[in-house]
Design an enzyme around this catalytic site. Structure first.
Site, PDB file in Angstrom:
ATOM      1  N   SER A 195       0.969  -1.167   0.093  1.00 46.90           N
ATOM      2  CA  SER A 195      -0.022  -0.001   0.058  1.00 46.90           C
ATOM      3  C   SER A 195       0.939   1.043   0.087  1.00 46.90           C
ATOM      4  CB  SER A 195      -0.695   0.099   1.378  1.00 46.90           C
ATOM      5  OG  SER A 195      -1.618   1.432   1.561  1.00 46.90           O
ATOM      6  N   LYS A 218       2.354  -3.561   6.714  1.00 46.98           N
ATOM      7  CA  LYS A 218       2.688  -3.330   5.175  1.00 46.98           C
ATOM      8  C   LYS A 218       4.428  -3.295   5.199  1.00 46.98           C
ATOM      9  CE  LYS A 218      -1.443  -4.259   3.251  1.00 46.98           C
ATOM     10  NZ  LYS A 218      -1.588  -5.805   2.632  1.00 46.98           N
ATOM     11  N   TYR A 274      -1.997  -0.778  10.660  1.00 48.61           N
ATOM     12  CA  TYR A 274      -2.197  -1.387   9.476  1.00 48.61           C
ATOM     13  C   TYR A 274      -1.196  -1.147   8.536  1.00 48.61           C
ATOM     14  CZ  TYR A 274      -3.450  -1.051   4.411  1.00 48.61           C
ATOM     15  OH  TYR A 274      -3.768  -1.273   3.149  1.00 48.61           O
TER      16      TYR A 274
HETATM   17  C1  UD1 Z   1      -6.965   5.232   3.510  1.00 41.50           C
HETATM   18  C2  UD1 Z   1      -5.745   4.645   4.394  1.00 41.50           C
HETATM   19  C3  UD1 Z   1      -4.838   3.819   3.484  1.00 41.50           C
HETATM   20  C4  UD1 Z   1      -5.484   2.635   2.923  1.00 41.50           C
HETATM   21  C5  UD1 Z   1      -6.684   3.463   1.769  1.00 41.50           C
HETATM   22  C6  UD1 Z   1      -7.364   2.271   1.202  1.00 41.50           C
HETATM   23  C7  UD1 Z   1      -5.717   6.531   6.127  1.00 41.50           C
HETATM   24  C8  UD1 Z   1      -4.845   7.456   6.775  1.00 41.50           C
HETATM   25  N1  UD1 Z   1      -5.203   5.869   4.986  1.00 41.50           N
HETATM   26  O1  UD1 Z   1      -6.305   6.228   2.560  1.00 41.50           O
HETATM   27  O2  UD1 Z   1      -3.936   3.376   4.598  1.00 41.50           O
HETATM   28  O3  UD1 Z   1      -4.666   2.007   2.144  1.00 41.50           O
HETATM   29  O4  UD1 Z   1      -7.472   4.003   2.702  1.00 41.50           O
HETATM   30  O5  UD1 Z   1      -7.821   2.926   0.137  1.00 41.50           O
HETATM   31  O6  UD1 Z   1      -6.963   6.094   6.601  1.00 41.50           O
HETATM   32  N2  UD1 Z   1     -12.644  11.602   3.281  1.00 41.50           N
HETATM   33  C9  UD1 Z   1     -13.580  12.462   3.531  1.00 41.50           C
HETATM   34  N3  UD1 Z   1     -14.873  11.732   4.024  1.00 41.50           N
HETATM   35  C10 UD1 Z   1     -15.034  10.430   4.347  1.00 41.50           C
HETATM   36  C11 UD1 Z   1     -13.932   9.498   3.915  1.00 41.50           C
HETATM   37  C12 UD1 Z   1     -12.808  10.379   3.379  1.00 41.50           C
HETATM   38  O7  UD1 Z   1     -13.618  13.611   3.369  1.00 41.50           O
HETATM   39  O8  UD1 Z   1     -16.014  10.044   4.528  1.00 41.50           O
HETATM   40  C13 UD1 Z   1     -11.491  12.174   2.461  1.00 41.50           C
HETATM   41  C14 UD1 Z   1     -10.165  11.921   3.434  1.00 41.50           C
HETATM   42  O9  UD1 Z   1     -10.001  12.867   4.388  1.00 41.50           O
HETATM   43  C15 UD1 Z   1      -9.130  11.821   2.427  1.00 41.50           C
HETATM   44  C16 UD1 Z   1     -10.016  11.073   0.976  1.00 41.50           C
HETATM   45  O10 UD1 Z   1     -11.332  11.319   1.403  1.00 41.50           O
HETATM   46  O11 UD1 Z   1      -8.759  13.167   1.947  1.00 41.50           O
HETATM   47  C17 UD1 Z   1      -9.645   9.707   0.729  1.00 41.50           C
HETATM   48  O12 UD1 Z   1      -9.948   9.123   1.952  1.00 41.50           O
HETATM   49  P1  UD1 Z   1     -10.007   7.401   1.961  1.00 41.50           P
HETATM   50  O13 UD1 Z   1     -10.494   7.121   1.075  1.00 41.50           O
HETATM   51  O14 UD1 Z   1     -10.146   6.993   3.267  1.00 41.50           O
HETATM   52  O15 UD1 Z   1      -8.346   6.997   1.621  1.00 41.50           O
HETATM   53  P2  UD1 Z   1      -6.825   7.421   2.302  1.00 41.50           P
HETATM   54  O16 UD1 Z   1      -7.081   8.177   3.522  1.00 41.50           O
HETATM   55  O17 UD1 Z   1      -6.430   8.271   1.092  1.00 41.50           O
END
Ligand code: UD1
Length: 343
Positions: A124, A153, A149
């Site tokens: 990842s 990795k 998590y």
């Molecule tokens: C997350 C994990 C990462 C994992 C990946 C799988 C963290 C810190 N990292 O990445 O380890 O491999 O998922 O795809 O959790 N967001 C919102 N509202 C929401 C959900 C997300 O605003 O309800 C925003 C987050 O702040 C971020 C973006 O959407 O800016 C992407 O979030 P997410 O899909 O959870 O992925 P990551 O955080 O990049």
């Protein structure tokens, strides 16, 4: 090749199984169905048009893993199985370290005993942690993650590097996924999160379909294009093709171990993704802005040039296709994999 796909009933694993069939390989699924559904098998066979061998197996159990290798020879392993929820890993680190590390050790141990030397591992982009700037290159050092998590990795990458160095002939590809989203264009295979989705696109999908009221945007005061977090979203079908490209490249690798970013090299903000999803679905996605989420970065995207140069692979599907395919999956399967199949 006859390829054991651990976690082959899961989101990335199931799309990889289809990509293997398309490329002329024979996948063999091993899954404990702890975070996936048996219903995926019927769907995989429908799309693939061939029977797919599947074994329910606990990969932390040496004897159960041994049995997978005894029946017929395995030529390679794509190891996707693992626990993957960041928040859960913070509250249950013991479970994450035990499951992810012990299953990988067991698979590697059984591979060694059976003379299987080709391994593709689901890593990842989380291994880059918070201290490197995007675009993230594979040689970024040191690797570290802010949560258990991600740390599993980092540790597994290291373990596999040491194992490959000590065992003659091992070839290991470490695939560092960015943000896999979307679904198979058939509308039959997609992401089936249990409970409240942790990740952005499945959450947006459930808001668009009316299962949840609104999205909470985790912060809009980042130094990004519109203040919301930017990520490198990659279509899961492109990601699956990256596994086959890595598998086919293993024998030609000049080193025992090689890490590859699987990303697009482009970044999309939360609000850009919301807008794209609204266009694809024709629905409004209501949202409110909340505080930043702990551990989140402002921006993370890949330098995907190594995979292009060495694997001859690159992601081709656009954000609009990712949203359209996710929406088709969401609409056709309101209850995920347990939804009734249309005739
Ligand atoms: C997350 C994990 C990462 C994992 C990946 C799988 C963290 C810190 N990292 O990445 O380890 O491999 O998922 O795809 O959790 N967001 C919102 N509202 C929401 C959900 C997300 O605003 O309800 C925003 C987050 O702040 C971020 C973006 O959407 O800016 C992407 O979030 P997410 O899909 O959870 O992925 P990551 O955080 O990049």
């Amino acid at each position: 090749m006859r390829v054991l796909v651990t976690g082959g009933a899961g989101y990335v694993g199931s799309h990889t199984v289809l990509a293997l069939v398309e490329a002329g390989h024979t996948p063999v699924i091993a899954d404990n169905f702890s975070n996936s559904s048996r219903g995926v098998l019927e769907r995989l066979e429908l799309v693939a048009g061939v029977p797919i061998e599947c074994h329910e197996a606990e990969l932390t159990d040496v004897e159960a893993t041994e049995r997978l290798f005894r029946v017929e020879p395995i030529d390679a392993v794509i190891h996707c199985a693992g626990l993957k929820a960041v928040g859960e890993s913070v509250s249950a680190p013991l479970e994450y370290y035990r499951n992810n590390l012990v299953s990988t050790l067991t698979v590697a141990d059984v591979m060694a005993r059976h003379g299987v030397r080709r391994l593709v591992f689901s890593s990842s982009a989380t291994v880059y942690g918070a201290s490197h700037a995007s675009p993230l290159g594979e040689d970024s050092w040191p690797l570290e993650s802010s949560n258990p998590y991600g740390q599993t990795k980092v540790i597994i990458e290291r373990m596999l590097t040491d194992i490959a160095a000590a065992h003659v002939g091992w070839k290991v590809a470490l695939l560092r996924y960015f943000n896999p989203v979307g679904a198979h264009s058939s509308g039959l295979i997609g992401e089936d999160p249990r409970g409240i989705p942790n990740n952005l696109m499945p959450f947006i999908a459930q808001v668009a379909v009316g299962r949840r009221d609104r999205l909470t945007v985790h912060g809009d005061d980042y130094e990004t294009i519109d203040g919301t977090g930017e990520r490198d979203y990659i279509h899961v079908v492109d990601l699956a093709a990256g596994h086959v490209a890595a598998l086919d490249h293993l024998d030609a690798m000049t080193t025992d171990v090689r890490a590859f970013n699987l990303g697009t090299g482009a970044s999309t903000s939360v609000l850009q993704l919301v807008r794209a999803y609204e266009r694809a679905s024709g629905r409004t996605v209501p949202y409110t802005v909340g505080p930043r989420r702990d551990g989140d970065l402002a921006v993370a995207y890949a330098d995907p040039s190594r995979a292009r140069a060495e694997l001859g692979w690159m992601a081709t599907r656009s954000i609009d296709e990712m949203c359209a395919d996710s929406w088709r999956w969401q609409q056709n399967n309101p209850s995920g994999m347990s939804s009734r199949l249309a005739n």
